[in-house]
Design a protein around this motif. Sequence first.
Motif, PDB file in Angstrom:
ATOM      1  N   GLY A 211       0.827  -1.199   0.000  1.00 49.28           N
ATOM      2  CA  GLY A 211       0.000   0.000   0.000  1.00 49.28           C
ATOM      3  C   GLY A 211       0.865   1.253   0.000  1.00 49.28           C
ATOM      4  N   HIS A 212       1.941   1.214   0.790  1.00 47.13           N
ATOM      5  CA  HIS A 212       2.909   2.314   0.767  1.00 47.13           C
ATOM      6  C   HIS A 212       3.468   2.478  -0.641  1.00 47.13           C
ATOM      7  CE1 HIS A 212       6.140   4.805   2.844  1.00 47.13           C
ATOM      8  NE2 HIS A 212       6.533   4.733   1.577  1.00 47.13           N
ATOM      9  N   LEU A 213       3.841   1.351  -1.240  1.00 50.41           N
ATOM     10  CA  LEU A 213       4.421   1.387  -2.582  1.00 50.41           C
ATOM     11  C   LEU A 213       3.422   1.958  -3.587  1.00 50.41           C
ATOM     12  CD1 LEU A 213       6.476  -1.594  -4.035  1.00 50.41           C
ATOM     13  CD2 LEU A 213       5.260   0.040  -5.456  1.00 50.41           C
ATOM     14  N   ALA A 214       2.153   1.549  -3.467  1.00 48.81           N
ATOM     15  CA  ALA A 214       1.134   2.052  -4.382  1.00 48.81           C
ATOM     16  C   ALA A 214       0.960   3.562  -4.229  1.00 48.81           C
ATOM     17  CB  ALA A 214      -0.188   1.327  -4.143  1.00 48.81           C
ATOM     18  N   TYR A 215       0.940   4.047  -2.997  1.00 48.56           N
ATOM     19  CA  TYR A 215       0.820   5.493  -2.746  1.00 48.56           C
ATOM     20  C   TYR A 215       2.021   6.224  -3.353  1.00 48.56           C
ATOM     21  CZ  TYR A 215      -0.577   9.661  -0.043  1.00 48.56           C
ATOM     22  OH  TYR A 215      -0.998  10.924   0.343  1.00 48.56           O
TER      23      TYR A 215
ATOM     24  N   SER B 138      -4.031   6.428 -12.980  1.00 47.32           N
ATOM     25  CA  SER B 138      -5.341   7.072 -12.913  1.00 47.32           C
ATOM     26  C   SER B 138      -6.114   6.758 -11.642  1.00 47.32           C
ATOM     27  CB  SER B 138      -6.186   6.658 -14.131  1.00 47.32           C
ATOM     28  OG  SER B 138      -5.580   7.096 -15.331  1.00 47.32           O
ATOM     29  N   ARG B 139      -5.931   5.528 -11.102  1.00 45.38           N
ATOM     30  CA  ARG B 139      -6.671   5.107  -9.928  1.00 45.38           C
ATOM     31  C   ARG B 139      -5.752   4.306  -9.017  1.00 45.38           C
ATOM     32  NH1 ARG B 139      -9.624   8.167 -12.071  1.00 45.38           N
ATOM     33  NH2 ARG B 139     -11.868   7.999 -12.502  1.00 45.38           N
ATOM     34  N   THR B 140      -5.836   4.567  -7.719  1.00 48.14           N
ATOM     35  CA  THR B 140      -4.996   3.859  -6.754  1.00 48.14           C
ATOM     36  C   THR B 140      -5.827   3.485  -5.537  1.00 48.14           C
ATOM     37  OG1 THR B 140      -3.058   5.146  -7.446  1.00 48.14           O
ATOM     38  CG2 THR B 140      -2.894   3.947  -5.366  1.00 48.14           C
ATOM     39  N   ALA B 141      -5.765   2.205  -5.158  1.00 48.91           N
ATOM     40  CA  ALA B 141      -6.391   1.733  -3.927  1.00 48.91           C
ATOM     41  C   ALA B 141      -5.296   1.326  -2.954  1.00 48.91           C
ATOM     42  CB  ALA B 141      -7.316   0.556  -4.203  1.00 48.91           C
ATOM     43  N   VAL B 142      -5.251   1.985  -1.810  1.00 52.82           N
ATOM     44  CA  VAL B 142      -4.245   1.719  -0.779  1.00 52.82           C
ATOM     45  C   VAL B 142      -4.945   1.070   0.411  1.00 52.82           C
ATOM     46  CG1 VAL B 142      -2.563   2.756   0.785  1.00 52.82           C
ATOM     47  CG2 VAL B 142      -2.852   3.676  -1.531  1.00 52.82           C
ATOM     48  N   LEU B 143      -4.606  -0.173   0.674  1.00 53.01           N
ATOM     49  CA  LEU B 143      -5.166  -0.850   1.833  1.00 53.01           C
ATOM     50  C   LEU B 143      -4.139  -0.847   2.943  1.00 53.01           C
ATOM     51  CD1 LEU B 143      -6.530  -2.322  -0.847  1.00 53.01           C
ATOM     52  CD2 LEU B 143      -7.670  -3.601   0.976  1.00 53.01           C
ATOM     53  N   TYR B 144      -4.465  -0.096   4.006  1.00 52.88           N
ATOM     54  CA  TYR B 144      -3.643   0.055   5.209  1.00 52.88           C
ATOM     55  C   TYR B 144      -2.154   0.191   4.907  1.00 52.88           C
ATOM     56  CZ  TYR B 144      -4.498  -5.021   4.604  1.00 52.88           C
ATOM     57  OH  TYR B 144      -4.683  -6.290   4.098  1.00 52.88           O
ATOM     58  N   GLY B 145      -1.832   1.122   4.002  1.00 52.95           N
ATOM     59  CA  GLY B 145      -0.428   1.393   3.681  1.00 52.95           C
ATOM     60  C   GLY B 145       0.250   2.130   4.827  1.00 52.95           C
ATOM     61  N   GLY B 146       1.313   1.552   5.371  1.00 54.46           N
ATOM     62  CA  GLY B 146       1.982   2.127   6.528  1.00 54.46           C
ATOM     63  C   GLY B 146       3.221   2.932   6.193  1.00 54.46           C
ATOM     64  N   TRP B 147       3.753   3.595   7.211  1.00 59.99           N
ATOM     65  CA  TRP B 147       5.013   4.341   7.156  1.00 59.99           C
ATOM     66  C   TRP B 147       4.968   5.580   6.257  1.00 59.99           C
ATOM     67  CZ3 TRP B 147       5.390  -1.075   5.915  1.00 59.99           C
ATOM     68  CH2 TRP B 147       5.724  -1.878   7.013  1.00 59.99           C
ATOM     69  N   LEU B 148       3.796   6.001   5.836  1.00 62.28           N
ATOM     70  CA  LEU B 148       3.731   7.132   4.896  1.00 62.28           C
ATOM     71  C   LEU B 148       4.272   8.438   5.484  1.00 62.28           C
ATOM     72  CD1 LEU B 148       0.267   6.462   3.203  1.00 62.28           C
ATOM     73  CD2 LEU B 148       2.528   6.166   2.185  1.00 62.28           C
TER      74      LEU B 148
END
Length: 233
Positions: free
Chosen positions: A117-121, A130-140
């Motif tokens: 999720g961090h990587l996706a963000y 165009s679209r990003t879903a982040v599921l509980y991305g940590g350490w941001l």
Amino acid sequence: MADETTLPAYLARPVGRTAPVGVVVAHELFAVNPDIRGVADDLAEAGYLAIAPEFYHRHTEPGRWLKRTDAGRQEGFALLHRLSREDALADVDACLGRLGQQPGIQRTALIGFSAGGHLAYLAACRLPVSRTAVLYGGWLPTTDIPMSRPTATLDLTPGISGRLLYLVGEDDALIDTGQRGQIHAALERAGVEHELVTYPGVEHAFFWRGTPAFDQKARDDAWTRILNLLAGY
């Protein structure tokens, strides 16, 4: 790859007509395990072309994934701390390029879980997604992992040009109320089209069946929101 490495990945193709959206699935700490492959398969069943790259490929053999044990978690953290920001972005960029070359694909999206999720963000901040879903991305908001250095990934939020969906449990020990507030504030300040959803009484990694944190209701809602996000083109 530009660094002369080979990027292994799991590819799931839909049967029949393909939606014009290709999706990169970014794995969590345990690499491209059956759970991650299952997400790619579910996306393919919904009509999307999905690819799940092995982001640890520079430091482990192709196809290796880790069990959800203390030993697997320890090895996963060791591998995560060898994954640099630029290497992670290069891998995502390569996958986006591959998806974009496939017949019928017009746009690309990202889905990431925890470290993924961090990587996706991060990728949404730096690459044309165009679209990003982040599921509980940590350490941001921190610089605790190499992907969040030299400056915290959250500081890159103004680079997001697409829509972002952030899903997290209220009782997530990794992403507390303060961090959720920081993430929401950064997205608001940057004017990013986004939705941040918090599930009451839900913990980190709620998406995975067979784990202590699993929550069926939250998973069902999350999956519906992800599919709506992808279909919202």
